[in-house]
Design a protein around this motif. Structure first.
Motif, PDB file in Angstrom:
ATOM      1  N   SER A 108       0.825  -1.207   0.000  1.00 12.21           N
ATOM      2  CA  SER A 108       0.000   0.000   0.000  1.00 12.21           C
ATOM      3  C   SER A 108       0.861   1.261   0.000  1.00 12.21           C
ATOM      4  O   SER A 108       0.587   2.218  -0.746  1.00 12.21           O
ATOM      5  CB  SER A 108      -0.932   0.006   1.216  1.00 12.21           C
ATOM      6  N   LEU A 154      -1.716   6.282   4.029  1.00 10.03           N
ATOM      7  CA  LEU A 154      -0.882   5.719   2.965  1.00 10.03           C
ATOM      8  C   LEU A 154      -0.709   4.208   3.114  1.00 10.03           C
ATOM      9  O   LEU A 154      -0.381   3.520   2.148  1.00 10.03           O
ATOM     10  CB  LEU A 154       0.498   6.382   2.956  1.00 10.03           C
ATOM     11  N   GLN A 166      -4.471   1.648   1.758  1.00 10.94           N
ATOM     12  CA  GLN A 166      -5.157   1.726   0.478  1.00 10.94           C
ATOM     13  C   GLN A 166      -5.813   0.380   0.179  1.00 10.94           C
ATOM     14  O   GLN A 166      -5.156  -0.648   0.110  1.00 10.94           O
ATOM     15  CB  GLN A 166      -4.165   2.072  -0.640  1.00 10.94           C
ATOM     16  N   SER A 199       1.008   4.118  -2.796  1.00  8.67           N
ATOM     17  CA  SER A 199       0.660   5.489  -2.431  1.00  8.67           C
ATOM     18  C   SER A 199       1.771   6.466  -2.792  1.00  8.67           C
ATOM     19  O   SER A 199       1.513   7.583  -3.276  1.00  8.67           O
ATOM     20  CB  SER A 199       0.368   5.577  -0.926  1.00  8.67           C
ATOM     21  N   GLN A 238       1.665   7.143  -6.460  1.00  8.20           N
ATOM     22  CA  GLN A 238       0.529   7.939  -6.896  1.00  8.20           C
ATOM     23  C   GLN A 238       0.599   9.399  -6.437  1.00  8.20           C
ATOM     24  O   GLN A 238       0.153  10.298  -7.147  1.00  8.20           O
ATOM     25  CB  GLN A 238      -0.779   7.309  -6.381  1.00  8.20           C
ATOM     26  N   ARG A 239       1.147   9.639  -5.242  1.00 11.29           N
ATOM     27  CA  ARG A 239       1.066  10.976  -4.656  1.00 11.29           C
ATOM     28  C   ARG A 239       2.347  11.797  -4.747  1.00 11.29           C
ATOM     29  O   ARG A 239       2.330  13.011  -4.562  1.00 11.29           O
ATOM     30  CB  ARG A 239       0.650  10.870  -3.180  1.00 11.29           C
TER      31      ARG A 239
END
Length: 348
Positions: free
Chosen positions: A73, A166, A169, A77, A80-81
């Motif tokens: 996860s 974070l 997910q 994260s 993606q971020r």
């Protein structure tokens, strides 16, 4: 050619190990040490519900299934971020925490260089380490974040609700998650020297270095548990900090060995003894002063230490007198003088 009896080559004046070579992944195969460790772990018979790490100070713990899920996860994260690139450096400044191994494995799986430091370091020491490693992002706590200067991608606070999000997910899309091809020759970590012979130096360690070390541990474990359908569980108490080179290697080795790790946020001898009793600790790395404490302290009589099978003593030579007194007091505990960074995970 090496002489068959010793492995010594007169031509090169070096020694070669006489044991058969341990198989390693092809060097050109893209592979991070995180992927290697988790692949070895998944081939074991360990139940996912088995405890991976325990904070003996708070009682907080993670099972192996939770650990793997959080690593996956967090890696997703971060992809993606944050606009992190492979070979970017992440500075980690945190006291011991169940979050630390998750951060390490997630970053390593993405090809991000992990650079952990002592949270008790002075500001000038940290400035020097940051100048050496040139991080673009940091992981810290609310107590240590003020020591981190402004970085390109900021500082992620480990004890914040944002960080916890974070780790949880639930809608990870494997197709959307970028497959990261990490070369084994890439730098995996920058660890720091003690500074006893000059200014602290940053030591670069590749994924291949770490994979080779973990392969040795896996090979030893496999040979010693061969034919045993239910190998005994090992529970290791960490007396070494997770930012230290020894603690860093041991943490990866614990994953490969599917062992349980127990630690204290702040070391205390009696709290350690209490943790040994409560969590049935089987082994731990120790220093000579800690062996002396075992020998001389009457506190050892207050706790059930019967689960202890062995101590690996390193850092300095252990006196013969103390060794003998330890053996007399704890006849069922094997005391080993460790002369290598490899800690015998399978032994305990």
């Amino acid at each position: 050619m090496a002489e068959t009896d010793t492995g010594f080559s007169r031509q090169t004046r070096t020694y070669t190990c006489l044991r058969p070579p341990i198989p390693l992944p092809p060097i050109n195969e893209p592979l991070s040490v995180a992927e290697f460790c988790l692949s070895v772990f998944h081939t074991t018979s360990t139940d996912g519900a088995t405890t991976f790490i325990v904070n003996a100070t708070t009682g907080e713990k993670l099972s192996y299934s939770q650990f793997v899920s959080q690593v996956r996860s967090l890696a997703y994260s971060l992809q993606q971020r944050y606009s992190l690139c492979q070979n970017d450096v992440a500075f980690v400044l945190s006291p011991p925490s169940v979050h630390i191994p998750v951060v390490y494995l997630a970053l390593l799986s993405l090809g991000i260089v992990v650079s952990p430091a002592d949270p008790l370091s002075s500001n000038s020491e940290l400035v020097h380490q940051i100048q050496l490693s040139k991080p673009v992002v940091a992981f810290a706590t609310s107590q240590t974040s003020h020591k981190i200067p402004s970085l390109k991608h900021g500082t992620i606070i480990l004890d914040s609700p944002e960080f916890v999000s974070l780790l949880t997910q639930s809608n990870i899309d494997d197709d959307a998650s970028k497959r990261v091809h990490v070369n084994q020759s890439d730098t995996a970590a920058i660890l720091y020297s003690s500074g006893t012979t000059g200014r602290v130096k940053g030591v670069m360690i590749t994924h291949r270095n770490l994979i080779a070390m973990m392969a040795v541990i896996h090979h030893i474990n496999t040979n010693e548990t061969e034919g045993n359908e239910n190998p005994p569980r090992s529970v290791t108490f960490f007396t070494v900090p997770l930012f230290h080179v020894f603690g860093f290697f041991m943490l990866l080795g614990a994953v490969v060995s599917a062992n349980t790790v127990v630690f204290l946020e702040r070391f205390d001898f009696e709290e350690m003894l209490r943790a040994v009793e409560k969590y049935k600790v089987t082994g731990m790395p120790v220093s000579p002063p800690l062996v002396v404490a075992f020998v001389k302290s009457d506190l050892t009589k207050k706790y059930d230490l019967s689960s202890l099978q062995g101590l690996g003593c390193g850092g300095a030579p252990l006196g013969k007198d103390i060794s003998q007194r330890f053996k007399e007091k704890f006849p069922n505990v094997l005391l080993i003088q460790v002369i290598s960074i490899f800690f015998p995970f399978s032994l305990f």
